[in-house]
Design a protein around this motif. Structure first.
Motif, PDB file in Angstrom:
ATOM      1  N   LYS A  15     -40.144  32.806 -40.870  1.00  0.00           N
ATOM      2  CA  LYS A  15     -39.290  32.550 -42.044  1.00  0.00           C
ATOM      3  C   LYS A  15     -39.775  31.318 -42.801  1.00  0.00           C
ATOM      4  CE  LYS A  15     -34.499  32.144 -43.580  1.00  0.00           C
ATOM      5  NZ  LYS A  15     -34.823  31.173 -44.633  1.00  0.00           N
ATOM      6  N   LEU A  16     -40.167  30.286 -42.073  1.00  0.00           N
ATOM      7  CA  LEU A  16     -40.718  29.103 -42.722  1.00  0.00           C
ATOM      8  C   LEU A  16     -41.975  29.476 -43.499  1.00  0.00           C
ATOM      9  CD1 LEU A  16     -40.818  26.021 -43.175  1.00  0.00           C
ATOM     10  CD2 LEU A  16     -42.130  25.858 -41.042  1.00  0.00           C
ATOM     11  N   GLY A  17     -42.809  30.326 -42.901  1.00  0.00           N
ATOM     12  CA  GLY A  17     -44.018  30.757 -43.575  1.00  0.00           C
ATOM     13  C   GLY A  17     -43.728  31.523 -44.851  1.00  0.00           C
ATOM     14  N   VAL A  18     -42.793  32.451 -44.790  1.00  0.00           N
ATOM     15  CA  VAL A  18     -42.433  33.243 -45.968  1.00  0.00           C
ATOM     16  C   VAL A  18     -41.837  32.352 -47.046  1.00  0.00           C
ATOM     17  CG1 VAL A  18     -40.911  35.058 -46.833  1.00  0.00           C
ATOM     18  CG2 VAL A  18     -42.145  35.385 -44.671  1.00  0.00           C
ATOM     19  N   ASP A  19     -40.924  31.476 -46.654  1.00  0.00           N
ATOM     20  CA  ASP A  19     -40.271  30.581 -47.624  1.00  0.00           C
ATOM     21  C   ASP A  19     -41.268  29.611 -48.265  1.00  0.00           C
ATOM     22  OD1 ASP A  19     -37.886  31.806 -47.043  1.00  0.00           O
ATOM     23  OD2 ASP A  19     -37.146  30.195 -45.720  1.00  0.00           O
ATOM     24  N   SER A  20     -42.338  29.283 -47.540  1.00  0.00           N
ATOM     25  CA  SER A  20     -43.343  28.341 -48.052  1.00  0.00           C
ATOM     26  C   SER A  20     -44.430  29.028 -48.859  1.00  0.00           C
ATOM     27  CB  SER A  20     -43.990  27.580 -46.881  1.00  0.00           C
ATOM     28  OG  SER A  20     -43.024  26.893 -46.116  1.00  0.00           O
ATOM     29  N   GLY A  21     -44.428  30.374 -48.853  1.00  0.00           N
ATOM     30  CA  GLY A  21     -45.461  31.111 -49.575  1.00  0.00           C
ATOM     31  C   GLY A  21     -46.760  31.251 -48.812  1.00  0.00           C
ATOM     32  N   ALA A  22     -46.701  31.168 -47.480  1.00  0.00           N
ATOM     33  CA  ALA A  22     -47.913  31.277 -46.668  1.00  0.00           C
ATOM     34  C   ALA A  22     -48.417  32.718 -46.648  1.00  0.00           C
ATOM     35  CB  ALA A  22     -47.645  30.797 -45.247  1.00  0.00           C
ATOM     36  N   SER A  23     -49.736  32.875 -46.665  1.00  0.00           N
ATOM     37  CA  SER A  23     -50.319  34.211 -46.533  1.00  0.00           C
ATOM     38  C   SER A  23     -50.456  34.606 -45.076  1.00  0.00           C
ATOM     39  CB  SER A  23     -51.691  34.258 -47.212  1.00  0.00           C
ATOM     40  OG  SER A  23     -52.579  33.327 -46.604  1.00  0.00           O
ATOM     41  N   ASP A  24     -50.661  33.610 -44.198  1.00  0.00           N
ATOM     42  CA  ASP A  24     -50.874  33.870 -42.778  1.00  0.00           C
ATOM     43  C   ASP A  24     -50.162  32.819 -41.939  1.00  0.00           C
ATOM     44  OD1 ASP A  24     -53.339  35.965 -42.810  1.00  0.00           O
ATOM     45  OD2 ASP A  24     -53.631  34.442 -44.347  1.00  0.00           O
ATOM     46  N   ARG A  36     -51.108  29.191 -43.392  1.00  0.00           N
ATOM     47  CA  ARG A  36     -52.200  29.160 -44.365  1.00  0.00           C
ATOM     48  C   ARG A  36     -51.586  29.210 -45.767  1.00  0.00           C
ATOM     49  NH1 ARG A  36     -57.463  29.353 -43.966  1.00  0.00           N
ATOM     50  NH2 ARG A  36     -57.466  30.141 -41.821  1.00  0.00           N
ATOM     51  N   LEU A  37     -51.700  28.093 -46.485  1.00  0.00           N
ATOM     52  CA  LEU A  37     -51.127  27.950 -47.819  1.00  0.00           C
ATOM     53  C   LEU A  37     -52.258  27.767 -48.825  1.00  0.00           C
ATOM     54  CD1 LEU A  37     -48.323  25.432 -46.796  1.00  0.00           C
ATOM     55  CD2 LEU A  37     -47.978  27.839 -47.366  1.00  0.00           C
ATOM     56  N   SER A  38     -52.348  28.690 -49.802  1.00  0.00           N
ATOM     57  CA  SER A  38     -53.409  28.639 -50.812  1.00  0.00           C
ATOM     58  C   SER A  38     -54.786  28.534 -50.170  1.00  0.00           C
ATOM     59  CB  SER A  38     -53.183  27.478 -51.784  1.00  0.00           C
ATOM     60  OG  SER A  38     -51.956  27.634 -52.465  1.00  0.00           O
ATOM     61  N   GLY A  39     -54.949  29.238 -49.052  1.00  0.00           N
ATOM     62  CA  GLY A  39     -56.232  29.279 -48.374  1.00  0.00           C
ATOM     63  C   GLY A  39     -56.476  28.163 -47.382  1.00  0.00           C
ATOM     64  N   LYS A  40     -55.583  27.168 -47.321  1.00  0.00           N
ATOM     65  CA  LYS A  40     -55.784  26.031 -46.427  1.00  0.00           C
ATOM     66  C   LYS A  40     -54.792  26.072 -45.271  1.00  0.00           C
ATOM     67  CE  LYS A  40     -57.518  23.059 -50.141  1.00  0.00           C
ATOM     68  NZ  LYS A  40     -57.331  21.786 -50.890  1.00  0.00           N
ATOM     69  N   LEU A  41     -55.266  25.698 -44.072  1.00  0.00           N
ATOM     70  CA  LEU A  41     -54.455  25.735 -42.859  1.00  0.00           C
ATOM     71  C   LEU A  41     -53.678  24.440 -42.712  1.00  0.00           C
ATOM     72  CD1 LEU A  41     -54.258  28.101 -40.889  1.00  0.00           C
ATOM     73  CD2 LEU A  41     -55.867  26.905 -39.399  1.00  0.00           C
ATOM     74  N   ASN A  42     -52.351  24.558 -42.500  1.00  0.00           N
ATOM     75  CA  ASN A  42     -51.477  23.393 -42.387  1.00  0.00           C
ATOM     76  C   ASN A  42     -50.655  23.489 -41.106  1.00  0.00           C
ATOM     77  OD1 ASN A  42     -51.472  22.042 -45.364  1.00  0.00           O
ATOM     78  ND2 ASN A  42     -51.634  24.264 -45.514  1.00  0.00           N
ATOM     79  N   ALA A  43     -50.658  22.413 -40.309  1.00  0.00           N
ATOM     80  CA  ALA A  43     -49.878  22.394 -39.069  1.00  0.00           C
ATOM     81  C   ALA A  43     -48.396  22.231 -39.385  1.00  0.00           C
ATOM     82  CB  ALA A  43     -50.351  21.260 -38.162  1.00  0.00           C
ATOM     83  N   VAL A  44     -47.563  22.897 -38.587  1.00  0.00           N
ATOM     84  CA  VAL A  44     -46.106  22.788 -38.716  1.00  0.00           C
ATOM     85  C   VAL A  44     -45.602  21.724 -37.744  1.00  0.00           C
ATOM     86  CG1 VAL A  44     -43.921  24.028 -38.445  1.00  0.00           C
ATOM     87  CG2 VAL A  44     -45.923  25.201 -39.399  1.00  0.00           C
ATOM     88  N   PHE A  88     -44.981  42.277 -41.235  1.00  0.00           N
ATOM     89  CA  PHE A  88     -46.140  41.451 -40.922  1.00  0.00           C
ATOM     90  C   PHE A  88     -47.190  42.309 -40.218  1.00  0.00           C
ATOM     91  CE2 PHE A  88     -42.512  38.683 -41.098  1.00  0.00           C
ATOM     92  CZ  PHE A  88     -42.962  37.550 -41.751  1.00  0.00           C
ATOM     93  N   ARG A  89     -48.445  42.091 -40.546  1.00  0.00           N
ATOM     94  CA  ARG A  89     -49.546  42.673 -39.794  1.00  0.00           C
ATOM     95  C   ARG A  89     -49.901  41.680 -38.696  1.00  0.00           C
ATOM     96  NH1 ARG A  89     -54.639  43.496 -43.282  1.00  0.00           N
ATOM     97  NH2 ARG A  89     -55.045  41.325 -42.736  1.00  0.00           N
ATOM     98  N   VAL A  90     -49.902  42.156 -37.454  1.00  0.00           N
ATOM     99  CA  VAL A  90     -50.052  41.270 -36.302  1.00  0.00           C
ATOM    100  C   VAL A  90     -51.346  41.580 -35.565  1.00  0.00           C
ATOM    101  CG1 VAL A  90     -48.992  40.428 -34.177  1.00  0.00           C
ATOM    102  CG2 VAL A  90     -47.535  41.256 -36.039  1.00  0.00           C
ATOM    103  N   ASN A  91     -52.064  40.535 -35.196  1.00  0.00           N
ATOM    104  CA  ASN A  91     -53.177  40.668 -34.257  1.00  0.00           C
ATOM    105  C   ASN A  91     -52.931  39.696 -33.124  1.00  0.00           C
ATOM    106  OD1 ASN A  91     -56.121  39.469 -33.366  1.00  0.00           O
ATOM    107  ND2 ASN A  91     -56.117  41.678 -33.652  1.00  0.00           N
ATOM    108  N   ALA A  92     -52.718  40.232 -31.917  1.00  0.00           N
ATOM    109  CA  ALA A  92     -52.549  39.405 -30.722  1.00  0.00           C
ATOM    110  C   ALA A  92     -53.809  39.528 -29.879  1.00  0.00           C
ATOM    111  CB  ALA A  92     -51.321  39.865 -29.936  1.00  0.00           C
ATOM    112  N   PHE A  93     -54.228  38.430 -29.259  1.00  0.00           N
ATOM    113  CA  PHE A  93     -55.459  38.447 -28.473  1.00  0.00           C
ATOM    114  C   PHE A  93     -55.430  37.299 -27.463  1.00  0.00           C
ATOM    115  CE2 PHE A  93     -55.995  35.905 -32.245  1.00  0.00           C
ATOM    116  CZ  PHE A  93     -56.698  34.766 -31.830  1.00  0.00           C
TER     117      PHE A  93
END
Length: 364
Positions: A15-24, A36-44, A88-93
């Motif tokens: 939800k935080l990701g969606v509200d922040s506009g994150a792509s991933d 991932r916001l505007s292509g850049k990775l940001n720690a929560v 969401f498209r999920v990849n777990a590994f």
């Protein structure tokens, strides 16, 4: 106060990701979540994920039919839906003995070409054809799926077609408008991709959407469908149109190249390659496209293996239906949508683009 369940913890991060506009959203055991916001990775700012939380989420969220695959292969792709939030498209590994999960947010509304700021006129010229093959290329995260969804959305709103998709997993879902959509997810609706692709021609499609051109069987089926009056839309990992054309023929040994080139020249309708460029203000990204429309000249050049001439034609020509990344980057720069530095950085030929920006162009 009771502890939160793994699903509750993950859903809060999503939800935080969606509200922040994150792509991933990226989750790694022993680390906090990342957006991932505007292509850049940001720690929560949050506690690191424990082994129990990450493994617990995957075991609870993965569809039952995929659990044997997860146990055997230690990696799995699937869709995850949160009510009121979206898909969401999920990849777990597994990595270094622990579980990681990556989420790609799929917006509820199917995108439009205009909404994605794509050049609608040349893309629709390719899309509004009866048969053939259309390929959308780009690196992972370049927006290929969104572009194809927008093209299918236009077809759905304007054409009466029977559309069958084969996806792993399903991303955007379509409600029937003028077209009828049958969306098949590998593992849920059909056991394997190979079985789905070999049976699709028996399902009376007008249009076939294949999630990815992944091997020779897929390519040969696409050609067979195109040669028998069907339209095939698919994706491929390639950074430029020239690289995409080259990759098509890597499926075939040297002794079959001539026949393959003749088949591709007869069936290819268009190839779109795209990148996402940071906007001038840095608050988002805008697509830059390289588009090849397969007219009679292009078809002859493909058959004759003259890829260099195709690249030169796209670079120096004035045709609005076929153009290079440099021509599009120059247009975006002049429209004050991207910076000069980013245009140069994302260009496959930065020296030529720099000269173009100074008003210097070479003619073939």
């Amino acid at each position: 106060m009771p502890e939160h369940t793994p699903v509750e913890i993950f859903n809060a991060l999503l939800k935080l990701g969606v509200d922040s506009g994150a792509s991933d959203v990226v989750v790694k055991t022993g680390s906090p979540g990342h957006l991932r916001l505007s292509g850049k990775l940001n720690a929560v700012e949050m506690e690191p994920f424990t082994k129990e939380t990450v493994e617990g989420f995957v075991l609870e969220s993965v569809p039952e039919v995929f659990r044997p695959t997860w146990k055997t292969n230690s990696q799995i792709d699937y869709s995850y839906v949160v009510e009121g939030m979206g898909r969401f498209r999920v990849n777990a590994f597994r990595q270094r003995g622990t579980v990681s999960v990556v989420f790609r947010y799929i917006k509820n509304d199917v995108p439009t070409l205009e909404g994605l700021q794509l050049p609608a006129e040349p893309i629709l010229k390719i899309t509004n054809v009866k048969d053939g093959i259309i390929i959308v290329c780009g690196a992972t995260g370049s927006g290929k799926s969104s572009t194809l969804a927008a093209m299918l959305n236009w077809i759905n709103q304007n054409l009466d077609r029977h559309v069958i998709t084969l996806e792993d997993p399903i991303e955007y879902t379509f409600d029937d408008r003028k077209s009828v959509f049958q969306q098949r997810e590998v593992g849920l609706d059909v056991p394997t991709f190979e079985l789905g692709i070999t049976s699709v021609l028996r399902q009376n499609p007008d249009i076939i959407f294949i999630g990815e051109m992944r091997d020779r069987i897929t390519f040969e089926t696409a050609i067979s469908a195109a040669e028998t009056g069907h339209l095939v839309l698919t994706t491929m990992h390639a950074n430029t149109v020239a690289q995409g054309l080259t990759r098509l023929f890597e499926f075939f040994p040297a002794e079959e190249q001539t026949l393959a080139r003749r088949q591709v020249s007869n069936t290819l309708r268009g190839l779109i390659c795209q990148k996402l460029i940071p906007t001038l203000g840095g608050s988002g990204r805008v697509p830059a496209c390289e588009i090849l429309t397969a007219d009679s000249v292009v078809k002859n050049l493909i058959a004759e293996a003259q890829t260099e001439k195709i690249t030169a034609m796209m670079e120096t020509g004035t045709d609005s239906a076929s153009f290079s990344f440099n021509r599009e980057l120059l247009r975006l720069f002049k429209a004050n949508k991207i910076t000069k530095a980013d245009a140069i950085r994302f260009s496959p030929n930065p020296q030529a683009l720099d000269m173009n920006m100074k008003g210097i162009f070479f003619k073939t």
